[in-house]
Design an enzyme around this catalytic site. Structure first.
Site, PDB file in Angstrom:
ATOM      1  N   ARG A 179       0.900  -1.042  -0.057  1.00  0.00           N
ATOM      2  CA  ARG A 179       0.094  -0.044  -0.110  1.00  0.00           C
ATOM      3  C   ARG A 179       0.950   1.306  -0.068  1.00  0.00           C
ATOM      4  NH1 ARG A 179      -3.313  -3.518  -0.502  1.00  0.00           N
ATOM      5  NH2 ARG A 179      -5.016  -4.102   1.201  1.00  0.00           N
ATOM      6  N   GLU A 210     -14.311 -15.011   8.937  1.00  0.00           N
ATOM      7  CA  GLU A 210     -14.398 -14.331   7.595  1.00  0.00           C
ATOM      8  C   GLU A 210     -13.985 -15.222   6.485  1.00  0.00           C
ATOM      9  OE1 GLU A 210     -11.466 -11.265   7.217  1.00  0.00           O
ATOM     10  OE2 GLU A 210     -12.014 -10.733   4.980  1.00  0.00           O
ATOM     11  N   LYS A 263     -17.971 -12.370   8.684  1.00  0.00           N
ATOM     12  CA  LYS A 263     -17.423 -11.314   7.928  1.00  0.00           C
ATOM     13  C   LYS A 263     -17.577 -11.821   6.456  1.00  0.00           C
ATOM     14  CE  LYS A 263     -13.465  -8.150   7.070  1.00  0.00           C
ATOM     15  NZ  LYS A 263     -12.618  -7.245   7.636  1.00  0.00           N
ATOM     16  N   SER A 269     -14.699  -5.317   1.937  1.00  0.00           N
ATOM     17  CA  SER A 269     -14.961  -4.756   0.606  1.00  0.00           C
ATOM     18  C   SER A 269     -14.315  -5.313  -0.680  1.00  0.00           C
ATOM     19  CB  SER A 269     -14.441  -3.230   0.925  1.00  0.00           C
ATOM     20  OG  SER A 269     -13.107  -3.191   1.068  1.00  0.00           O
ATOM     21  N   GLY A 270     -13.206  -6.054  -0.308  1.00  0.00           N
ATOM     22  CA  GLY A 270     -12.756  -7.039  -1.231  1.00  0.00           C
ATOM     23  C   GLY A 270     -12.185  -6.407  -2.626  1.00  0.00           C
ATOM     24  N   GLY A 271     -12.017  -5.026  -2.823  1.00  0.00           N
ATOM     25  CA  GLY A 271     -11.680  -4.635  -3.796  1.00  0.00           C
ATOM     26  C   GLY A 271     -12.651  -3.677  -4.775  1.00  0.00           C
ATOM     27  N   ARG A 274     -10.010  -1.629   2.607  1.00  0.00           N
ATOM     28  CA  ARG A 274      -9.572  -0.558   1.479  1.00  0.00           C
ATOM     29  C   ARG A 274     -10.770   0.654   1.123  1.00  0.00           C
ATOM     30  NH1 ARG A 274      -8.248  -5.556  -2.185  1.00  0.00           N
ATOM     31  NH2 ARG A 274      -9.253  -6.492  -0.597  1.00  0.00           N
TER      32      ARG A 274
END
Ligand code: 13P
Length: 344
Positions: free
Chosen positions: A33, A179, A221, A263-265, A296
């Site tokens: 990041r 998750e 999650k 959110s996964g992208g 993210r």
């Protein structure tokens, strides 16, 4: 196991109007990041960046808990050196800890992964509790691909590990975030995501029940049901919301207090719009709350605004506050697209 404490922590994590900030990127992920904004990933820089997020004024109005990486749980605020777990406690925000050791290649199953980290977990959880963590996270990764991927084996071993982790957490009075992430990567349709996620979530709850996990003291999650990133046909907001709720209704027992999505992208705006639509259309008919546990989608704009410069910290904090607020509103179905344009 203190069931009352687990139940009350889990309920606080998914309370209406608030959600979870996932700031638990491992040092290598944080490195990636930071590379994207040209900042060196040193311990000091990671501390400065996390401090920027956590000391954003008013974020506790929308953030119920924060997932930390081991290093961050042991770091402190820049201004006055308060240990982060204590800082969060003072603010009424629950500190959590990522305890898995990452998704590794699954032997004999090319292209598939299994999450590691069970060895020694009981001792690590005891230490994390003493350091102030009241919930934990373990991420299982399910890939959709050609040649029969995911296999039943991949779904099974990941569900089994999630349940072993969850039981150990509860023994230590730590709420497990469970998750199972079916990845968006690929050209698959939303139908495939729907079918695979339903199978994966069902298997997770089967394992949780076999291993006697106390469902009132967990937070699920899940991924949302979306089209693969590379799919030529992208499902709209309403379809994503409806399908996600359909899969959760088919797999998640009523005792679970809430689901906090990854959110996964997804883009920032999609992640917010999808969550909002689910709450607008379905909240009243659901036994559990639906909120966010975004990494993210909460951090991306703040990270770019900051770009490693002290003078950008106020702008970066504004960007983070805005996403936290919009997602907090989405968890009550009170967000609207117009808010985005007003802010812009
Ligand atoms: P994203 O929201 O960026 O997918 O991250 C959430 C998370 O904690 C993944 O484990």
């Amino acid at each position: 196991m203190n069931k009352e404490q687990l139940r009350s922590t889990a309920n606080a994590m998914v309370q209406k109007g608030k959600g979870i900030l996932a700031a638990d990127e491992s040092s290598p992920t944080c490195g990636k990041r930071f590379e994207s904004i040209g900042v060196e990933s040193t311990e000091r820089n990671r501390n400065i960046y996390r401090d920027l997020l956590f000391t954003t004024s008013g974020m506790e109005e929308y953030i119920s808990g924060v997932i930390l990486f081991d290093e961050t749980l042991r770091q402190s605020t820049i201004a006055d050196g308060t240990a982060f777990p204590q800082y969060f406690k003072n603010l009424g925000v629950i500190p959590g800890i990522k305890v898995d050791k990452g998704a590794k290649e699954l032997a004999s199953h090319s292209g598939e992964k299994v999450t590691e980290g069970l060895d020694g977990l009981r001792d690590r959880l005891a230490e994390y509790y003493k350091l102030g963590a009241r919930f934990a996270k373990w991420r299982a990764v399910i890939t959709i691909g050609d040649g029969g991927i995911p296999t039943e084996t991949c779904i099974h071993v990941n569900a089994h590990a999630l349940a072993r982790y969850a039981a150990l957490c509860q023994e230590a009075d730590i709420v497990p975030i469970v998750e199972p992430e079916v990845l968006m990567d690929g050209t698959h349709s939303i139908d495939t995501c729907h079918e695979v996620s339903q199978r994966a979530f069902a298997r997770v709850f089967d394992e949780l029940s076999r291993q006697r996990v106390f469902l009132e003291g967990i937070v699920l999650k899940p991924n949302m049901i979306v089209s693969g990133i590379g799919c030529s046909e992208q499902a709209g907001v309403k379809e994503v919301a409806d399908r996600t709720v359909e899969v959760l209704k088919a797999t998640v027992p009523d005792e679970v207090p809430g689901c906090a999505f990854l959110s996964g992208g997804q883009t920032n705006e999609n992640a917010t719009a999808h969550l909002n639509m689910m709450n607008v259309e379905h909240a009243e008919s659901l036994p559990w709350n639906l909120t966010f546990s975004y990494g993210r989608a909460l951090q991306a704009s703040a990270l770019t605004s900051w770009s490693g410069k002290d003078e950008n910290i106020p702008t970066a904090q504004e960007a983070f506050f805005q996403r936290a607020k919009f997602n907090g509103l989405a968890s009550k179905g009170s967000y609207s697209q117009e808010l985005e344009s007003e802010m812009a």
